[in-house]
Design a protein around this motif. Structure first.
Motif, PDB file in Angstrom:
ATOM      1  N   SER A 131      90.768  84.559  34.196  1.00  0.00           N
ATOM      2  CA  SER A 131      91.019  85.577  33.177  1.00  0.00           C
ATOM      3  C   SER A 131      92.151  85.153  32.246  1.00  0.00           C
ATOM      4  N   ALA A 132      93.211  84.592  32.826  1.00  0.00           N
ATOM      5  CA  ALA A 132      94.351  84.153  32.023  1.00  0.00           C
ATOM      6  C   ALA A 132      93.955  83.050  31.055  1.00  0.00           C
ATOM      7  N   LEU A 133      93.175  82.099  31.526  1.00  0.00           N
ATOM      8  CA  LEU A 133      92.760  80.984  30.666  1.00  0.00           C
ATOM      9  C   LEU A 133      91.919  81.474  29.493  1.00  0.00           C
ATOM     10  N   SER A 134      91.052  82.438  29.732  1.00  0.00           N
ATOM     11  CA  SER A 134      90.216  82.947  28.638  1.00  0.00           C
ATOM     12  C   SER A 134      91.066  83.696  27.612  1.00  0.00           C
ATOM     13  N   ASN A 135      92.116  84.377  28.081  1.00  0.00           N
ATOM     14  CA  ASN A 135      92.982  85.113  27.157  1.00  0.00           C
ATOM     15  C   ASN A 135      93.840  84.174  26.309  1.00  0.00           C
ATOM     16  N   ILE A 136      94.194  83.011  26.866  1.00  0.00           N
ATOM     17  CA  ILE A 136      94.966  82.041  26.093  1.00  0.00           C
ATOM     18  C   ILE A 136      94.123  81.513  24.939  1.00  0.00           C
ATOM     19  N   GLY A 137      92.827  81.305  25.206  1.00  0.00           N
ATOM     20  CA  GLY A 137      91.887  81.016  24.132  1.00  0.00           C
ATOM     21  C   GLY A 137      91.924  79.617  23.558  1.00  0.00           C
ATOM     22  N   ASP A 138      92.516  78.690  24.236  1.00  0.00           N
ATOM     23  CA  ASP A 138      92.578  77.308  23.763  1.00  0.00           C
ATOM     24  C   ASP A 138      91.299  76.578  24.175  1.00  0.00           C
ATOM     25  N   ALA A 139      90.811  75.665  23.324  1.00  0.00           N
ATOM     26  CA  ALA A 139      89.578  74.928  23.624  1.00  0.00           C
ATOM     27  C   ALA A 139      89.708  74.092  24.888  1.00  0.00           C
ATOM     28  N   ARG A 140      90.932  73.748  25.262  1.00  0.00           N
ATOM     29  CA  ARG A 140      91.151  72.925  26.451  1.00  0.00           C
ATOM     30  C   ARG A 140      90.794  73.645  27.745  1.00  0.00           C
ATOM     31  N   VAL A 141      90.635  74.959  27.712  1.00  0.00           N
ATOM     32  CA  VAL A 141      90.361  75.698  28.944  1.00  0.00           C
ATOM     33  C   VAL A 141      88.875  75.704  29.282  1.00  0.00           C
ATOM     34  N   VAL A 142      88.018  75.319  28.330  1.00  0.00           N
ATOM     35  CA  VAL A 142      86.569  75.415  28.542  1.00  0.00           C
ATOM     36  C   VAL A 142      86.117  74.530  29.694  1.00  0.00           C
ATOM     37  N   GLU A 143      86.553  73.279  29.710  1.00  0.00           N
ATOM     38  CA  GLU A 143      86.092  72.345  30.745  1.00  0.00           C
ATOM     39  C   GLU A 143      86.459  72.787  32.156  1.00  0.00           C
ATOM     40  N   PRO A 144      87.730  73.169  32.424  1.00  0.00           N
ATOM     41  CA  PRO A 144      88.032  73.632  33.781  1.00  0.00           C
ATOM     42  C   PRO A 144      87.279  74.899  34.170  1.00  0.00           C
ATOM     43  N   LEU A 145      87.021  75.775  33.201  1.00  0.00           N
ATOM     44  CA  LEU A 145      86.264  76.987  33.504  1.00  0.00           C
ATOM     45  C   LEU A 145      84.816  76.655  33.839  1.00  0.00           C
ATOM     46  N   ILE A 146      84.228  75.698  33.135  1.00  0.00           N
ATOM     47  CA  ILE A 146      82.865  75.278  33.446  1.00  0.00           C
ATOM     48  C   ILE A 146      82.792  74.756  34.881  1.00  0.00           C
ATOM     49  N   GLY A 147      83.796  73.986  35.288  1.00  0.00           N
ATOM     50  CA  GLY A 147      83.839  73.502  36.673  1.00  0.00           C
ATOM     51  C   GLY A 147      83.909  74.635  37.675  1.00  0.00           C
ATOM     52  N   ALA A 148      84.573  75.738  37.297  1.00  0.00           N
ATOM     53  CA  ALA A 148      84.736  76.880  38.205  1.00  0.00           C
ATOM     54  C   ALA A 148      83.463  77.706  38.351  1.00  0.00           C
ATOM     55  N   LEU A 149      82.421  77.401  37.563  1.00  0.00           N
ATOM     56  CA  LEU A 149      81.145  78.102  37.748  1.00  0.00           C
ATOM     57  C   LEU A 149      80.521  77.789  39.101  1.00  0.00           C
ATOM     58  N   ARG A 150      81.029  76.752  39.770  1.00  0.00           N
ATOM     59  CA  ARG A 150      80.527  76.392  41.104  1.00  0.00           C
ATOM     60  C   ARG A 150      81.382  76.995  42.210  1.00  0.00           C
ATOM     61  N   ASP A 151      82.259  77.924  41.872  1.00  0.00           N
ATOM     62  CA  ASP A 151      83.132  78.532  42.868  1.00  0.00           C
ATOM     63  C   ASP A 151      82.313  79.162  43.993  1.00  0.00           C
TER      64      ASP A 151
END
Length: 323
Positions: A131-151
């Motif tokens: 949630s915090a990463l999405s609120n920061i809104g930087d393009a750099r957060v997309v890749e780690p979030l994509i990896g977290a889809l396998r949580d």
């Protein structure tokens, strides 16, 4: 102060800070320190931020949580580094409070440490980090979030899907298409909504074509819902892409995909699961390939009259589409 009415003292404003701070530091009872710190945080002026940052190291968990929460409301960037340090706290509730505070402050310095928290031991911490990463809104957060889809936790995966939708970056389209075959229905639904937000025509995208081998592999998954979702997705992508005029130059490849869909769905007519057999038959009807009439005509073997009537009605409908 003498009667312990710290809230009333806080209404005096900055003039009360020295006395409140002294009371907070000298009291040994954690619940008292928590109450005093809460009163200090209401003032939001003077040296309050410094006091709250110091309280992040308090021995009492509730005090540390209160300090992190109050700092999020202040939004002081001076608290970013101390809050990043608190992400390593021994208590997951303190970690979560720190992630929430960093989310509200929105400083780019917290991107990397929050990304690392996506693999933390506690699911609440991982959700707060996403949630915090999405609120920061930087393009750099997309890749780690994509990896977290396998949580491993479905609630975390749902939060990650929502975070990717909020970011609006189309790099997430391909992994979100794969999330349409998630083990959990709420995640599949969230992924469908996210895809609508990112690209209403995602079925026609190059990303949709790239995932077809993974969709095909999911048809053999041990879970029924994954197999059914994969079958529907395979037909949805191949049918829409085949009918899209702008993709006429890719006709040979689309024909190949439709052939793959047909062969796979025909094979599913013999699946042990009755509902999956029915889903495959429905999907074959949407494909509209006349070759399916023969295999469908022999179903069901020894079925009840109502079942035979149902299949006959569907065959008539599909024959009309094929014609």
């Amino acid at each position: 102060m003498a009667s312990g009415d710290w809230e009333k003292a806080s209404r005096l404003g900055p003039v009360a800070i020295p006395a409140l701070a002294a009371d907070w530091q000298k009291d040994e009872a954690g619940h008292v320190r928590h109450a005093v710190l809460k009163a200090i945080s209401r003032i939001k002026a003077g040296p309050v931020a410094g006091i709250l940052i110091k309280a992040l190291k308090d021995s009492d968990r509730a005090v540390r949580i209160e300090a992190a929460t109050a700092l999020s409301q202040l939004g002081d960037v001076a608290a970013v580094e101390p809050l990043i340090a608190v992400l390593g706290d021994e208590d997951h509730r303190v970690q979560t409070a720190a992630a929430d505070a960093l989310s509200r402050i929105g400083d780019a310095r917290s991107i990397e440490p929050l990304s690392q928290m996506l693999t933390a031991g506690n699911w609440e911490v991982r959700m707060a980090a996403a949630s915090a990463l999405s609120n920061i809104g930087d393009a750099r957060v997309v890749e780690p979030l994509i990896g977290a889809l396998r949580d491993r936790d479905k609630d975390v995966r749902m939060m990650v899907v929502q975070a990717l939708a909020q970011l609006g970056n189309t790099l997430a389209v391909e992994p979100l298409i794969i999330a349409l075959m998630d083990l959990e229905d709420p995640v599949r639904r969230a992924a469908a909504e996210a895809l609508k937000t990112l690209d209403r025509n995602w079925e026609k995208s190059a990303a949709a074509r790239r995932v077809l081998p993974q969709v095909d592999a999911a048809l053999n998954h041990r879970d029924y819902w994954v197999r059914q979702s994969a079958a529907s997705l395979l037909v949805q992508i191949t049918q829409i892409q085949s009918d899209e005029p702008s993709l006429a130059h890719a006709g040979a490849r689309n024909k190949q995909y439709r052939q793959m869909a047909y062969e796979t769905l025909i094979g599913l007519l013999d699946d042990a699961d009755r509902d999956l057999r029915a889903a495959a038959a429905e999907a074959l009807g949407r494909v509209g390939d006349a070759r399916a009439i023969g295999p469908l005509r022999g179903r069901p073997k020894g079925g009840e009259a109502r079942g035979r009537g149902m299949w006959a009605g569907r065959r008539q409908k599909w024959q009309g589409r094929a014609d």
